[in-house]
Design a protein around this motif. Structure first.
Motif, mmCIF file in Angstrom:
data_model
loop_
_atom_site.group_PDB
_atom_site.id
_atom_site.type_symbol
_atom_site.label_atom_id
_atom_site.label_comp_id
_atom_site.label_asym_id
_atom_site.label_seq_id
_atom_site.Cartn_x
_atom_site.Cartn_y
_atom_site.Cartn_z
ATOM 1 N N LEU A 173 16.435 40.855 55.328
ATOM 2 C CA LEU A 173 17.299 41.837 55.982
ATOM 3 C C LEU A 173 17.626 41.445 57.421
ATOM 4 C CD1 LEU A 173 15.684 45.072 54.528
ATOM 5 C CD2 LEU A 173 18.022 44.270 54.090
ATOM 6 N N VAL A 193 17.677 51.045 56.591
ATOM 7 C CA VAL A 193 18.395 49.972 57.275
ATOM 8 C C VAL A 193 19.776 50.456 57.674
ATOM 9 C CG1 VAL A 193 17.111 48.133 56.117
ATOM 10 C CG2 VAL A 193 19.263 48.918 55.142
ATOM 11 N N TYR A 243 20.694 43.212 59.485
ATOM 12 C CA TYR A 243 20.476 44.652 59.342
ATOM 13 C C TYR A 243 19.426 45.085 60.352
ATOM 14 C CZ TYR A 243 23.095 45.208 55.000
ATOM 15 O OH TYR A 243 24.093 45.286 54.069
#
Length: 137
Positions: free
Chosen positions: A23, A44, A28
């Motif tokens: 991520l 997120v 994110y």
């Protein structure tokens, strides 16, 4: 038996760390709930779009039963399990290194998840292109 539970805990933490890594590479912002019994592991955000994520990890199995435990044990000291509902999270990240399967909750048909049924949702972490092509969560 206690050692096995501890091993599972370490495997689960490693899966969450791989998820965080992926991520972050996809840019994110990641937030973790303060409550350990939260229905999801991460929230997120990217481009002002917020989604919740549940992470499950396995090393050997070709399937996973989707369940969560209740904080308190029952009177006979058994762990109580609950099914996840559609309101619990937006995406399921199934980690079985070297792949992470990113499955929208809305397409999950049952609690017993067989990995081969979701190959279209797999991201192979050994492929450098994975980091250049993030999904739209």
């Amino acid at each position: 038996l206690e050692s096995m539970g501890r091993d599972n805990q370490f495997v689960g933490l490693a899966g969450e760390d791989l998820t965080r890594y992926l991520l972050h590479r996809w840019k994110y912002d990641i937030f973790e709930p303060c409550n350990p019994s939260s229905r999801f592991d991460f929230v997120v955000n990217r481009d002002d779009k917020w989604v919740t994520i549940q992470v499950k990890t396995t090393e050997k199995k070709e399937y996973l039963y989707l369940k969560r435990t209740h904080n308190r044990r029952t009177e006979n000291d058994n762990v109580k399990y609950f099914r996840y509902s559609e309101d619990d999270f937006d995406f399921l990240f199934l980690v079985k290194f070297p792949k992470i399967y990113i499955i929208p909750h809305r397409i999950l048909e049952k609690q017993n998840i067989i990995f081969r049924d979701y190959e279209d949702y797999a991201y192979d972490l050994t492929d450098p292109e994975v980091f250049n092509n993030p999904p739209n969560l």
